[in-house]
Design an enzyme around this catalytic site. Sequence first.
Site, PDB file in Angstrom:
ATOM      1  CB  VAL A 198      -0.971  -0.004   1.205  1.00 55.65           C
ATOM      2  CG1 VAL A 198      -1.824   1.272   1.219  1.00 55.65           C
ATOM      3  CG2 VAL A 198      -1.883  -1.233   1.136  1.00 55.65           C
ATOM      4  CB  CYS A 199       2.516   3.092   2.739  1.00 57.47           C
ATOM      5  SG  CYS A 199       1.126   2.948   3.887  1.00 57.47           S
ATOM      6  CB  VAL A 200       6.180   0.696  -0.255  1.00 53.92           C
ATOM      7  CG1 VAL A 200       7.361   0.647  -1.206  1.00 53.92           C
ATOM      8  CG2 VAL A 200       6.664   0.841   1.178  1.00 53.92           C
TER       9      VAL A 200
END
Length: 205
Positions: free
Chosen positions: A117-119
């Site tokens: 997700v964030c990466v």
Amino acid sequence: MDLYNRLDKNNAAVLMVDHQTGLISGFVRDFGVDEYQQNVEAMVDIANYFKLPTVLSTSMESGPNGPLMSYISENLPNAPKIERPGEINAWDNPDFVKAVEDTQKKQLIISGVVTDVCVAFVALSAINAGYEVFVVAGASGSYEDKIARDALNRMTSAGVQVMSWFSVASELHRDWRNDVEGFGQLVQSHFPAYKNVVTSFNAKN
């Protein structure tokens, strides 16, 4: 077209996305706690050793996601930290994008929680924006090995280069002779096995 685009310490910036204590405790399952912390700390020390501009970001820090790992805050006190009020993809936050643009670097070294997700969202967005993107797998964590592998494959298919902190450091440094003692200390600090080798070598001399 070159198939091997090397990291250049004069053209690289580090993005550390959501290395928050709550997220790490809740979602990082593909690494042991000590191993993961060591990998993240290595990225902090790499940023400092090579004097790379660094951008930090957190998501809903005042909630259960929690604050940044203390090692990051303590050792990168001057790095801009973008506290996102709600955007899951940090690239959707204009202040984050501006902080990245302000580095004036075209190579982005990214790590974070969670990998899929964030990466992945930031890495893919940066690729679309024309950056060269390098993701540090060992300093990015997820809740399942397969999920992490699938996310890394997704990013690789889009042109992201996946690396370890050691390969990042080595590619930036290029040649041991640039600073044998300094680079050796950096590696030893986060590679206990190599520290043992150096200790053994020094004992013989």
